[in-house]
Design an enzyme around this catalytic site. Sequence first.
Site, mmCIF file in Angstrom:
data_model
loop_
_atom_site.group_PDB
_atom_site.id
_atom_site.type_symbol
_atom_site.label_atom_id
_atom_site.label_comp_id
_atom_site.label_asym_id
_atom_site.label_seq_id
_atom_site.Cartn_x
_atom_site.Cartn_y
_atom_site.Cartn_z
ATOM 1 N N ARG A 98 0.769 -1.153 0.091
ATOM 2 C CA ARG A 98 -0.060 -0.009 -0.014
ATOM 3 C C ARG A 98 0.897 1.175 -0.026
ATOM 4 N NH1 ARG A 98 -3.567 -2.460 -1.825
ATOM 5 N NH2 ARG A 98 -5.863 -2.608 -0.799
ATOM 6 N N HIS A 151 -1.312 -0.010 -9.822
ATOM 7 C CA HIS A 151 -2.209 -1.140 -8.902
ATOM 8 C C HIS A 151 -2.834 -2.251 -9.544
ATOM 9 C CE1 HIS A 151 -4.359 -0.881 -4.913
ATOM 10 N NE2 HIS A 151 -4.110 -2.162 -5.574
HETATM 11 P P1 NDP Z 1 -2.461 -10.531 5.379
HETATM 12 O O1 NDP Z 1 -3.320 -9.936 6.325
HETATM 13 O O2 NDP Z 1 -2.444 -12.026 5.256
HETATM 14 O O3 NDP Z 1 -0.927 -10.282 5.909
HETATM 15 C C1 NDP Z 1 -0.528 -9.105 6.365
HETATM 16 C C2 NDP Z 1 0.863 -9.447 6.948
HETATM 17 O O4 NDP Z 1 1.211 -8.018 7.514
HETATM 18 C C3 NDP Z 1 1.055 -10.426 8.147
HETATM 19 O O5 NDP Z 1 1.939 -11.005 8.299
HETATM 20 C C4 NDP Z 1 0.742 -9.347 9.334
HETATM 21 O O6 NDP Z 1 1.745 -9.935 10.477
HETATM 22 C C5 NDP Z 1 1.686 -8.210 8.956
HETATM 23 N N1 NDP Z 1 1.543 -6.950 9.653
HETATM 24 C C6 NDP Z 1 0.476 -6.355 9.582
HETATM 25 N N2 NDP Z 1 0.793 -5.061 10.640
HETATM 26 C C7 NDP Z 1 2.133 -5.265 10.897
HETATM 27 C C8 NDP Z 1 2.921 -4.540 11.680
HETATM 28 N N3 NDP Z 1 2.516 -3.362 12.192
HETATM 29 N N4 NDP Z 1 4.160 -4.968 12.004
HETATM 30 C C9 NDP Z 1 4.485 -5.915 11.303
HETATM 31 N N5 NDP Z 1 3.832 -6.769 10.466
HETATM 32 C C10 NDP Z 1 2.716 -6.308 10.406
HETATM 33 O O7 NDP Z 1 -2.418 -9.669 4.149
HETATM 34 P P2 NDP Z 1 -2.085 -10.324 2.518
HETATM 35 O O8 NDP Z 1 -0.876 -10.998 2.497
HETATM 36 O O9 NDP Z 1 -3.272 -10.996 2.131
HETATM 37 O O10 NDP Z 1 -1.932 -8.869 1.817
HETATM 38 C C11 NDP Z 1 -0.877 -7.918 2.331
HETATM 39 C C12 NDP Z 1 -1.533 -6.555 1.654
HETATM 40 O O11 NDP Z 1 -1.206 -6.754 0.103
HETATM 41 C C13 NDP Z 1 -2.970 -6.144 1.894
HETATM 42 O O12 NDP Z 1 -3.319 -5.641 2.840
HETATM 43 C C14 NDP Z 1 -3.031 -5.231 0.662
HETATM 44 O O13 NDP Z 1 -2.878 -3.884 0.969
HETATM 45 C C15 NDP Z 1 -2.041 -5.749 -0.117
HETATM 46 N N6 NDP Z 1 -2.401 -6.057 -1.673
HETATM 47 C C16 NDP Z 1 -2.051 -5.316 -2.850
HETATM 48 C C17 NDP Z 1 -2.417 -5.724 -3.984
HETATM 49 C C18 NDP Z 1 -1.978 -5.012 -5.367
HETATM 50 O O14 NDP Z 1 -2.590 -5.505 -6.494
HETATM 51 N N7 NDP Z 1 -1.164 -4.263 -5.327
HETATM 52 C C19 NDP Z 1 -3.596 -6.798 -4.235
HETATM 53 C C20 NDP Z 1 -3.725 -7.730 -2.923
HETATM 54 C C21 NDP Z 1 -3.274 -7.387 -1.917
HETATM 55 P P3 NDP Z 1 1.043 -11.276 11.097
HETATM 56 O O15 NDP Z 1 1.171 -12.435 10.364
HETATM 57 O O16 NDP Z 1 1.612 -11.127 12.349
HETATM 58 O O17 NDP Z 1 -0.515 -10.863 11.368
#
Ligand code: NDP
Length: 310
Positions: A225, A273
């Site tokens: 993001r 995107h």
């Molecule tokens: P998930 O919720 O499965 O994973 C998010 C990860 O980020 C987890 O490992 C989480 O940790 C970690 N995380 C969140 N907050 C923190 C923090 N404060 N400090 C450290 N680690 C953190 O999401 P997805 O993998 O499914 O998707 C990730 C992102 O990708 C989406 O939120 C979206 O913004 C983006 N996206 C972009 C797309 C594009 O086309 N550009 C398409 C799809 C998604 P933990 O495992 O410990 O919870």
Amino acid sequence: MTNILFAARSEKWEDYEGPLRSALDAAGLDYRLSTELPAAEVDYIVYAPNSDVQDFTPFTRLKAVLNLWAGVEGITGNETLTVPLTRMVDEDGLTQGMVEWVTGHTLRHHLGMDAHIVNPDREWDATPPPLSADRPVTILGMGALGQACAKALTALGFPVTGWSRTQKELPGVICHAGDDGLRKALTDAQIVILLLPDTPATLNLIDAETLALPARGAFLINPGRGPLIDDGALIDALDAGQIAHATLDVFRVEPLPEDHPFWSHPRVTVTPHIASTTRPGTAARVIAENIRRGEAGEPLLHLVDRDAGY
Ligand code: NDP
């Protein structure tokens, strides 16, 4: 009868209707599916955050909102939503697309492809690229997408380090967690991939301080993001040579404004995107399975933690 409202302005109803009906039929559900239903009769909303539905108060018998996107920053703060919210996790569609995009852009930078694709001076520089084993990659965000990318890059031979909020254990991947782990994960990385959600805790995570940690001349790839990055700090790091190139798919403002310096920077690649997207054929099965679970009283999959913001 289960009443399902499709309220996702960004997604085309004509693309989704057939796959959703097939998947709901296959799940054995007795349902009514439409883009228009009386609010007080709706059980589930298939949703995208830019939907016309922003006030959930009239949906008095709503059981859950099923978001078609992985990102939920556009809905987590909605105080009128008091029922469970799920997000999209779809291994065969959304995840596969992200793995392909991330792998492709990682290999582009790893192999130095640009120098050979655009070579107006016909320079014969026969320096071979290093092998993947000599190119440490760090992925910030080890959720559904980060873990899948880590697996693919590990299979290609890259030493992969991952960072998340809670500690992970993944075969062949060095995993760090928490604030202390961030420094460890970034230090000496040559390619940094951002797959974190947009939450208050991740805002501007990539700033002057964290950009100084990777190896000099590292590559940054952001399909996560836009607000993860302090744009000004990134431009400074690019100009100083600390970051050799940034490939950015997501931005604070989308579409990226025409006068944004990323467009004209020689070492920034802007993609609109498109890193990955929800694919109706496979996503419909994820939605139908969650509705089946809801109706059977089973726990829903891919629940959003509204307090954590993702
Ligand atoms: P998930 O919720 O499965 O994973 C998010 C990860 O980020 C987890 O490992 C989480 O940790 C970690 N995380 C969140 N907050 C923190 C923090 N404060 N400090 C450290 N680690 C953190 O999401 P997805 O993998 O499914 O998707 C990730 C992102 O990708 C989406 O939120 C979206 O913004 C983006 N996206 C972009 C797309 C594009 O086309 N550009 C398409 C799809 C998604 P933990 O495992 O410990 O919870």
